[in-house]
Write a protein that holds these residues in place. Structure first.
Motif, short mmCIF file in Angstrom:
data_model
loop_
_atom_site.label_atom_id
_atom_site.label_comp_id
_atom_site.label_asym_id
_atom_site.label_seq_id
_atom_site.Cartn_x
_atom_site.Cartn_y
_atom_site.Cartn_z
N CYS A 191 -8.07 25.79 0.21
CA CYS A 191 -7.49 24.83 1.11
C CYS A 191 -5.91 24.66 0.78
N THR A 192 -5.41 24.36 1.83
CA THR A 192 -3.96 23.97 1.84
C THR A 192 -4.02 22.40 1.48
N ASN A 193 -3.06 22.00 0.52
CA ASN A 193 -3.10 20.59 -0.01
C ASN A 193 -1.90 20.07 0.93
N LEU A 235 1.81 21.43 -5.47
CA LEU A 235 1.87 21.99 -4.14
C LEU A 235 0.24 22.65 -3.90
N LYS A 236 -0.30 23.14 -4.98
CA LYS A 236 -1.45 23.62 -4.78
C LYS A 236 -2.62 22.70 -4.80
N GLY A 237 -2.51 21.70 -5.20
CA GLY A 237 -3.21 20.29 -5.18
C GLY A 237 -4.25 20.11 -6.23
N LYS A 238 -3.68 20.39 -7.31
CA LYS A 238 -4.32 20.39 -8.62
C LYS A 238 -4.35 18.85 -9.26
N THR A 239 -3.30 18.24 -8.91
CA THR A 239 -3.29 16.78 -9.11
C THR A 239 -4.34 15.81 -8.07
N ASN A 269 -26.36 25.16 -5.10
CA ASN A 269 -24.89 24.62 -5.08
C ASN A 269 -24.65 24.87 -3.63
N LYS A 270 -23.59 23.73 -3.20
CA LYS A 270 -23.00 23.76 -1.96
C LYS A 270 -21.30 23.81 -2.04
N THR A 271 -20.82 24.49 -1.02
CA THR A 271 -19.42 24.57 -1.06
C THR A 271 -18.93 23.13 -0.49
N TYR A 272 -17.64 22.67 -1.35
CA TYR A 272 -17.26 21.22 -0.72
C TYR A 272 -16.31 21.67 -0.01
N ILE A 273 -16.08 21.13 1.22
CA ILE A 273 -15.04 21.20 2.11
C ILE A 273 -14.56 19.77 2.32
N PRO A 274 -13.07 19.54 2.17
CA PRO A 274 -12.63 18.33 2.48
C PRO A 274 -12.23 18.27 3.66
N LYS A 275 -12.10 16.63 4.07
CA LYS A 275 -11.94 16.32 5.47
C LYS A 275 -10.54 16.86 6.01
N LYS A 276 -10.37 17.23 7.17
CA LYS A 276 -8.90 18.00 7.50
C LYS A 276 -8.15 16.90 7.78
N ASN A 277 -8.20 15.60 8.01
CA ASN A 277 -7.34 14.61 8.59
C ASN A 277 -6.90 13.61 7.25
N LEU A 278 -6.61 14.35 6.26
CA LEU A 278 -5.81 13.66 5.18
C LEU A 278 -4.43 13.43 5.34
N PRO A 279 -3.97 12.38 4.76
CA PRO A 279 -2.30 12.07 5.24
C PRO A 279 -1.53 12.96 4.69
N ASN A 280 -0.50 13.11 4.96
CA ASN A 280 0.82 13.91 4.33
C ASN A 280 1.48 12.93 3.37
N ASN A 288 -0.96 35.42 -1.46
CA ASN A 288 -1.29 35.49 -0.11
C ASN A 288 -1.11 34.64 0.96
N THR A 289 -1.74 34.61 2.00
CA THR A 289 -1.44 33.71 3.22
C THR A 289 -1.23 32.20 2.55
N LEU A 290 -2.20 31.85 1.77
CA LEU A 290 -2.31 30.35 1.36
C LEU A 290 -0.94 30.17 0.46
N GLY A 291 -0.66 30.98 -0.38
CA GLY A 291 0.66 30.86 -1.08
C GLY A 291 1.89 30.86 -0.18
N ARG A 292 2.02 31.38 0.95
CA ARG A 292 2.86 31.54 1.78
C ARG A 292 3.04 30.13 2.52
N THR A 293 1.87 29.73 2.81
CA THR A 293 1.97 28.44 3.59
C THR A 293 2.42 27.37 2.61
N LEU A 294 1.77 27.23 1.42
CA LEU A 294 2.20 26.36 0.49
C LEU A 294 3.72 26.25 0.11
N PHE A 295 4.19 27.39 0.12
CA PHE A 295 5.90 27.48 -0.14
C PHE A 295 6.60 26.86 0.96
N THR A 296 6.09 26.93 2.24
CA THR A 296 6.70 26.22 3.16
C THR A 296 6.73 24.53 2.94
#
Length: 143
Positions: free
Chosen positions: A48-50, A36-40, A2-13, A112-120
């Protein structure tokens, strides 16, 4: 192997606009938290932050079911002895209507820090006007 999937960083807002008028608090806040979490999104990665932002308007017209208008209590504490403040849903809706949605969504995000970033990424306004027209938000109808 198994390999961890890491999405591209340059996704548009992506910006979404949600009208909270006559919506139920719990139903709208769960949908906001999942966006906000990116589940959709098809490239959902839990750590990762959505790059989606949500604008909520008409927060003063949010609804709750049953007797929650008079029974639901919001607490705040300054940290000083004897400074615990209590407020019902009706009182907080008159004073700061946007805080109701913010508290509901914040409780559904990771603690955690991810949740605080997503809340912004959440912007809540009590009226119909908002300063994010330049982002051309997509209107979401949550039914």
């Amino acid at each position: 192997m198994n390999k961890t999937y890491i999405p591209k960083k340059n996704l548009p807002n992506t910006w979404y606009l949600i009208d909270a008028k006559d919506q139920t608090l719990g139903r709208i806040s769960t949908q906001i938290a999942s966006i906000l979490k990116g589940k959709t999104c098809s490239s959902y990665t839990p750590h990762c932050t959505n790059m989606s932002y949500i604008i909520v308007i008409n927060a003063e017209h949010i609804q709750v079911s049953g007797q929650k208008k008079s029974q639901k209590i919001y607490y705040r504490h300054s940290g000083r002895p004897g400074s615990l403040k209590k407020e019902t849903f009706e009182q907080l809706q008159k004073r700061i209507p946007s805080r109701i949605i913010e508290k509901a969504v914040r409780g559904m995000l990771p603690k955690n820090t991810l949740g605080r970033t997503l809340f912004t990424h959440l912007k809540v306004y009590s009226g119909t006007l908002h300063p994010h027209n330049a982002q051309n938000p997509t209107i979401l109808s949550l039914n």
